[in-house]
Design a protein around this motif. Structure first.
Motif, PDB file in Angstrom:
ATOM      1  N   PHE A 169      25.250  67.138  48.366  1.00 58.27           N
ATOM      2  CA  PHE A 169      24.794  66.214  47.316  1.00 58.27           C
ATOM      3  C   PHE A 169      23.680  66.939  46.557  1.00 58.27           C
ATOM      4  CE2 PHE A 169      26.629  63.221  50.339  1.00 58.27           C
ATOM      5  CZ  PHE A 169      27.289  62.311  49.510  1.00 58.27           C
ATOM      6  N   PRO A 170      24.036  67.671  45.517  1.00 57.72           N
ATOM      7  CA  PRO A 170      23.032  68.486  44.821  1.00 57.72           C
ATOM      8  C   PRO A 170      21.829  67.669  44.343  1.00 57.72           C
ATOM      9  CG  PRO A 170      25.242  69.101  44.142  1.00 57.72           C
ATOM     10  CD  PRO A 170      25.392  67.882  45.004  1.00 57.72           C
ATOM     11  N   ASP A 171      22.040  66.391  44.045  1.00 58.36           N
ATOM     12  CA  ASP A 171      20.924  65.549  43.615  1.00 58.36           C
ATOM     13  C   ASP A 171      20.421  64.644  44.735  1.00 58.36           C
ATOM     14  OD1 ASP A 171      20.770  66.441  40.898  1.00 58.36           O
ATOM     15  OD2 ASP A 171      22.711  65.460  40.598  1.00 58.36           O
ATOM     16  N   GLY A 172      20.884  64.886  45.940  1.00 65.33           N
ATOM     17  CA  GLY A 172      20.415  64.076  47.073  1.00 65.33           C
ATOM     18  C   GLY A 172      21.244  62.827  47.291  1.00 65.33           C
ATOM     19  N   THR A 173      21.671  62.213  46.187  1.00 69.21           N
ATOM     20  CA  THR A 173      22.522  61.012  46.248  1.00 69.21           C
ATOM     21  C   THR A 173      23.584  61.154  45.158  1.00 69.21           C
ATOM     22  OG1 THR A 173      21.103  59.913  44.662  1.00 69.21           O
ATOM     23  CG2 THR A 173      20.697  59.402  46.973  1.00 69.21           C
ATOM     24  N   GLY A 174      24.411  60.135  45.043  1.00 70.36           N
ATOM     25  CA  GLY A 174      25.367  60.115  43.930  1.00 70.36           C
ATOM     26  C   GLY A 174      26.640  60.864  44.226  1.00 70.36           C
ATOM     27  N   GLN A 175      27.010  61.727  43.287  1.00 68.45           N
ATOM     28  CA  GLN A 175      28.298  62.421  43.345  1.00 68.45           C
ATOM     29  C   GLN A 175      28.281  63.557  44.372  1.00 68.45           C
ATOM     30  OE1 GLN A 175      30.651  60.741  41.931  1.00 68.45           O
ATOM     31  NE2 GLN A 175      31.962  62.506  42.320  1.00 68.45           N
ATOM     32  N   PRO A 176      29.177  63.518  45.373  1.00 66.15           N
ATOM     33  CA  PRO A 176      29.232  64.671  46.283  1.00 66.15           C
ATOM     34  C   PRO A 176      29.852  65.892  45.586  1.00 66.15           C
ATOM     35  CG  PRO A 176      30.864  63.004  46.917  1.00 66.15           C
ATOM     36  CD  PRO A 176      30.111  62.444  45.754  1.00 66.15           C
ATOM     37  N   ASN A 177      29.490  67.055  46.081  1.00 66.82           N
ATOM     38  CA  ASN A 177      29.986  68.316  45.535  1.00 66.82           C
ATOM     39  C   ASN A 177      31.007  68.900  46.514  1.00 66.82           C
ATOM     40  OD1 ASN A 177      30.212  70.902  44.364  1.00 66.82           O
ATOM     41  ND2 ASN A 177      28.393  71.621  45.482  1.00 66.82           N
ATOM     42  N   ASP A 178      32.272  68.791  46.173  1.00 69.51           N
ATOM     43  CA  ASP A 178      33.341  69.214  47.096  1.00 69.51           C
ATOM     44  C   ASP A 178      33.210  70.668  47.534  1.00 69.51           C
ATOM     45  OD1 ASP A 178      34.307  66.709  46.855  1.00 69.51           O
ATOM     46  OD2 ASP A 178      35.942  67.211  45.479  1.00 69.51           O
ATOM     47  N   LYS A 179      32.764  71.516  46.611  1.00 73.70           N
ATOM     48  CA  LYS A 179      32.664  72.940  46.939  1.00 73.70           C
ATOM     49  C   LYS A 179      31.622  73.185  48.025  1.00 73.70           C
ATOM     50  CE  LYS A 179      34.209  75.239  42.761  1.00 73.70           C
ATOM     51  NZ  LYS A 179      33.801  76.027  41.603  1.00 73.70           N
ATOM     52  N   GLY A 180      30.585  72.384  48.009  1.00 78.41           N
ATOM     53  CA  GLY A 180      29.536  72.529  49.035  1.00 78.41           C
ATOM     54  C   GLY A 180      30.087  72.171  50.402  1.00 78.41           C
ATOM     55  N   LEU A 181      30.768  71.066  50.475  1.00 75.64           N
ATOM     56  CA  LEU A 181      31.342  70.642  51.760  1.00 75.64           C
ATOM     57  C   LEU A 181      32.410  71.639  52.217  1.00 75.64           C
ATOM     58  CD1 LEU A 181      31.276  68.309  53.866  1.00 75.64           C
ATOM     59  CD2 LEU A 181      33.347  67.455  52.726  1.00 75.64           C
ATOM     60  N   ALA A 182      33.175  72.154  51.251  1.00 82.20           N
ATOM     61  CA  ALA A 182      34.265  73.080  51.599  1.00 82.20           C
ATOM     62  C   ALA A 182      33.720  74.314  52.328  1.00 82.20           C
ATOM     63  CB  ALA A 182      35.022  73.490  50.343  1.00 82.20           C
ATOM     64  N   TYR A 183      32.527  74.750  51.953  1.00 80.45           N
ATOM     65  CA  TYR A 183      31.930  75.904  52.647  1.00 80.45           C
ATOM     66  C   TYR A 183      31.787  75.593  54.141  1.00 80.45           C
ATOM     67  CZ  TYR A 183      28.359  78.930  54.608  1.00 80.45           C
ATOM     68  OH  TYR A 183      27.674  79.775  55.448  1.00 80.45           O
ATOM     69  N   TYR A 184      31.262  74.422  54.447  1.00 83.37           N
ATOM     70  CA  TYR A 184      31.053  74.081  55.874  1.00 83.37           C
ATOM     71  C   TYR A 184      32.391  73.874  56.584  1.00 83.37           C
ATOM     72  CZ  TYR A 184      26.282  74.055  54.466  1.00 83.37           C
ATOM     73  OH  TYR A 184      25.072  74.474  53.970  1.00 83.37           O
ATOM     74  N   GLN A 185      33.375  73.388  55.852  1.00 85.84           N
ATOM     75  CA  GLN A 185      34.702  73.270  56.480  1.00 85.84           C
ATOM     76  C   GLN A 185      35.246  74.648  56.839  1.00 85.84           C
ATOM     77  OE1 GLN A 185      36.198  70.676  53.399  1.00 85.84           O
ATOM     78  NE2 GLN A 185      36.284  68.913  54.780  1.00 85.84           N
TER      79      GLN A 185
END
Ligand code: NOJ
Length: 481
Positions: free
Chosen positions: A121-137
């Motif tokens: 969540f680049p802004d802490g809340t709101g829209q999740p960033n799929d690319k960020g989560l994909a890294y951890y996946q």
């Protein structure tokens, strides 16, 4: 002495729930394979390593990540050693496959890593960033493909900068709950253990009162106590959100550097003093989390500065956990006395030995008392050592070797005392060594090395130190020496 150790293990286990394990053929077979001197750990003991996102990943502007308070702080002149930042760190964002191989070569079964909130969540809340989560996946899949079980820390100090007021705002606790629910919901198909927060005091008091860590403020006590309250509330909200969103059976705990009180003499009065000190000395954090209330002592000591608590908060804070994780480094020695508190903490003499970090005093019995005090007071079903390790002045010799005999000494002694805790039947399930490799040591920048692998930060070359060789042997034998 050798035989005594083995006999004690068998004897203390007998008559306890663990007796079945002691008498099992597995145990006998394990003993049979070992030289008599070995301090054998329980079967299925989980040996691991730990790291944290901002300390290893780098790639701070990649794939949609926005700044955390640590990006801002480390880029503020004068805040960190030589102005060093986590911009590149170990570049594990790109080199994670290599790092998984380091883990595999050690033979670890588990790896504790943290997630950067502002990648997801680049802004802490709101829209999740799929690319960020994909890294951890990707990282989780790589670990699993190599037979290593990931344990995930959801917050290791890198709060999204965009959250208004940071931990001064109660809304941040709510935002953390939402983020924890989202991430655990996405990852619990492959990850079954989550830690909510890491080391409350470091992102509350050290960040907002002492100003040595992000965000670098020096606020008065009343405000700091409110920040502490928001932090434990965030933990509780995260526990509830994970239970609501993750797969049934997901195990939840936290990683806490509770102050560890070691009795000056192992006699009943001083042991009791250490217990009292453990409750009071950790009142704003671990005690609140495990009891769902602030101690009378804490509320009295803080008086008008005590946190403002809303109805229902303490129940949330005290949400039941599946395990407790303890980050263990340094002891406080305590004695019984006639004060109202019933204990006094000893002053440390200037000759007290320490490792390379100024705060890292050496007292290996700390790890035994960490487990014992917490177990005796709160009786958690399971405990992990979520961090233990040390900084050392590592030198690369002409032949390329790093002979960190001091780190081996530190680790050998701590594991010997951890063995004592296991042999007495305390429910210690695993040990995460800090750290897999040298990394960004916060305000100390790259000046303090904690790794089992030496990292040349110019080339990103990782070289196993003597301690890596030593730890691999411990893991292979499931025993210290
Ligand atoms: C505790 C922290 O969780 C970790 O980030 C830090 O690097 C180590 N201790 C060593 O200071």
């Amino acid at each position: 002495m050798k035989n005594l150790t083995r006999r004690r293990f068998g004897k203390t286990l007998a008559g306890t729930a663990a007796a079945a394990f002691a008498s099992s053929s597995l145990m006998r077979a394990a003993f049979a394979q070992l030289p008599a001197a070995s301090l054998l750990f329980p079967p299925n003991f989980l040996w691991g390593c730990a790291t944290a996102a901002y300390q290893i990943e780098g790639a701070v502007s990649e794939d949609g990540r926005k700044p955390s308070v640590w990006d801002t702080f480390s880029h503020t002149p004068g805040k960190t050693f030589h102005g060093e930042t986590g911009d590149v760190a170990d570049d594990s964002y790109h080199l994670y496959k290599e790092d998984v191989q380091l883990l595999k070569n050690l033979g670890v079964k588990v790896y504790r890593l943290s997630i950067s909130w502002s990648r997801v969540f680049p802004d802490g809340t709101g829209q999740p960033n799929d690319k960020g989560l994909a890294y951890y996946q990707r990282v989780v899949d790589e670990l699993l493909a190599n037979g290593i079980t990931p344990y995930i820390t959801l917050f290791h100090w890198d709060l999204p900068q965009a959250l208004p007021g940071g931990w001064q705002s109660r809304d941040t606790a709510k935002a953390f709950g939402d983020y924890a629910g989202y991430v655990s919901g996405k990852l619990s198909d492959r990850v079954s253990h989550f830690f909510t927060t890491n080391e409350f005091v470091c992102f509350t008091d050290i960040g907002y009162k002492e100003g040595r860590f992000a965000p670098g403020l020096k606020l008065p006590d009343a405000q700091v106590n409110q920040i502490r309250h928001h932090a434990v509330l965030a933990h509780g909200l995260a526990v509830q959100a994970i239970r609501a969103n993750a797969k049934a059976g997901t195990q939840i705990g936290l990683a806490e550097n509770a102050t560890v009180y070691v009795p000056v003499v192992e006699s009943r009065e001083h042991i009791e003093a250490a217990r009292r000190a453990t409750r009071e000395g950790n009142a704003p954090f671990l005690t609140a989390v495990l009891e769902g209330k602030y101690t009378d002592g804490y509320l009295q000591r803080e008086g008008a500065n005590a946190p403002k608590v809303e109805a229902g908060d303490m129940k949330i804070i005290g949400s039941p956990l599946d395990f407790v994780g303890l980050n263990v480094y340094t002891p406080e020695y305590v004695r019984a006395d006639s004060s109202a508190a019933g204990y006094a903490v000893e002053k440390r003499q200037s000759s007290f030995p320490r490792m390379a970090s100024s705060w890292l005093y050496i007292g290996p019995e700390v790890i035994y008392w960490a487990v014992r005090n917490v177990s005796d007071i709160w009786k958690p079903g399971a405990l992990y050592i979520t961090e233990n390790g040390c900084s050392a002045d590592d030198v690369v010799a002409a032949d390329g070797r790093v002979e960190d005999t001091d780190r081996v000494m530190y680790l050998r002694n701590h594991l010997t005392h951890l063995h004592r805790a296991a042999s007495e039947g305390y429910p210690i399930k695993g040990y995460f060594l800090w750290s897999l490799m040298d990394n960004y040591e916060w305000a100390d920048g790259y000046s303090k090395r904690f790794g089992l692998h030496y990292v040349d930060f110019k080339t990103q070359k990782r070289t196993p130190k003597l301690s890596a060789e030593w730890y691999r042997e411990v893991i292979a034998r499931n025993a210290v020496e």
